[in-house]
Design a protein around this motif. Sequence first.
Motif, PDB file in Angstrom:
ATOM      1  N   GLU A  39       0.845  -1.189   0.000  1.00 31.63           N
ATOM      2  CA  GLU A  39       0.000   0.000   0.000  1.00 31.63           C
ATOM      3  C   GLU A  39       0.884   1.244   0.000  1.00 31.63           C
ATOM      4  O   GLU A  39       1.781   1.385   0.824  1.00 31.63           O
ATOM      5  N   TRP A  40       0.596   2.121  -0.939  1.00 32.10           N
ATOM      6  CA  TRP A  40       1.349   3.362  -1.081  1.00 32.10           C
ATOM      7  C   TRP A  40       0.384   4.528  -1.063  1.00 32.10           C
ATOM      8  O   TRP A  40      -0.751   4.424  -1.536  1.00 32.10           O
ATOM      9  N   TYR A  41       0.827   5.653  -0.530  1.00 29.67           N
ATOM     10  CA  TYR A  41      -0.016   6.823  -0.348  1.00 29.67           C
ATOM     11  C   TYR A  41       0.699   8.071  -0.840  1.00 29.67           C
ATOM     12  O   TYR A  41       1.926   8.150  -0.810  1.00 29.67           O
ATOM     13  N   TYR A  42      -0.106   9.050  -1.254  1.00 32.28           N
ATOM     14  CA  TYR A  42       0.433  10.354  -1.623  1.00 32.28           C
ATOM     15  C   TYR A  42       0.113  11.310  -0.489  1.00 32.28           C
ATOM     16  O   TYR A  42      -1.051  11.485  -0.126  1.00 32.28           O
ATOM     17  N   ARG A 101      -3.357  12.136   3.502  1.00 29.78           N
ATOM     18  CA  ARG A 101      -2.923  11.259   2.426  1.00 29.78           C
ATOM     19  C   ARG A 101      -4.063  10.834   1.507  1.00 29.78           C
ATOM     20  O   ARG A 101      -5.213  10.760   1.912  1.00 29.78           O
ATOM     21  N   GLY A 144      -5.041   7.602  -1.046  1.00 29.63           N
ATOM     22  CA  GLY A 144      -4.661   6.220  -1.298  1.00 29.63           C
ATOM     23  C   GLY A 144      -5.546   5.274  -0.533  1.00 29.63           C
ATOM     24  O   GLY A 144      -6.531   5.696   0.049  1.00 29.63           O
ATOM     25  N   PRO A 145      -5.244   4.013  -0.556  1.00 26.25           N
ATOM     26  CA  PRO A 145      -3.984   3.411  -0.975  1.00 26.25           C
ATOM     27  C   PRO A 145      -3.917   3.167  -2.478  1.00 26.25           C
ATOM     28  O   PRO A 145      -4.930   3.013  -3.147  1.00 26.25           O
ATOM     29  N   TYR A 146      -2.700   3.136  -2.954  1.00 24.41           N
ATOM     30  CA  TYR A 146      -2.383   2.776  -4.326  1.00 24.41           C
ATOM     31  C   TYR A 146      -1.495   1.548  -4.295  1.00 24.41           C
ATOM     32  O   TYR A 146      -0.827   1.281  -3.300  1.00 24.41           O
ATOM     33  N   ALA A 199       0.837   6.029  -6.821  1.00 22.06           N
ATOM     34  CA  ALA A 199       0.619   7.031  -5.779  1.00 22.06           C
ATOM     35  C   ALA A 199       1.147   8.401  -6.211  1.00 22.06           C
ATOM     36  O   ALA A 199       0.537   9.428  -5.906  1.00 22.06           O
ATOM     37  N   ALA A 248      -1.348  10.580  -7.943  1.00 22.89           N
ATOM     38  CA  ALA A 248      -2.600  10.760  -7.206  1.00 22.89           C
ATOM     39  C   ALA A 248      -3.317  12.052  -7.593  1.00 22.89           C
ATOM     40  O   ALA A 248      -4.527  12.044  -7.839  1.00 22.89           O
TER      41      ALA A 248
END
Length: 62
Positions: free
Chosen positions: A8-11, A29, A31-33, A39, A42
């Motif tokens: 899981e990646w977030y901006y 944030r 996401g998740p991406y 991300a 985003a």
Amino acid sequence: MSDDHSNEWYYNTKTGQVEPYTGAKSGDRLGPYSSPEEAARALDKVQERNEAWDNDEKWEDD
């Protein structure tokens, strides 16, 4: 729901940085991406969705 957040990646909207699940508080944030690259896009994705919604005839209220 799985406890595995390893993909899981977030901006982060405050810093402009991409971060993993263990990053800043969720209020800052998007996401998740599924990848850091996704991300990083985003804000582009938000803009694309806003434009699509603005042009959706189902939501015309004029």
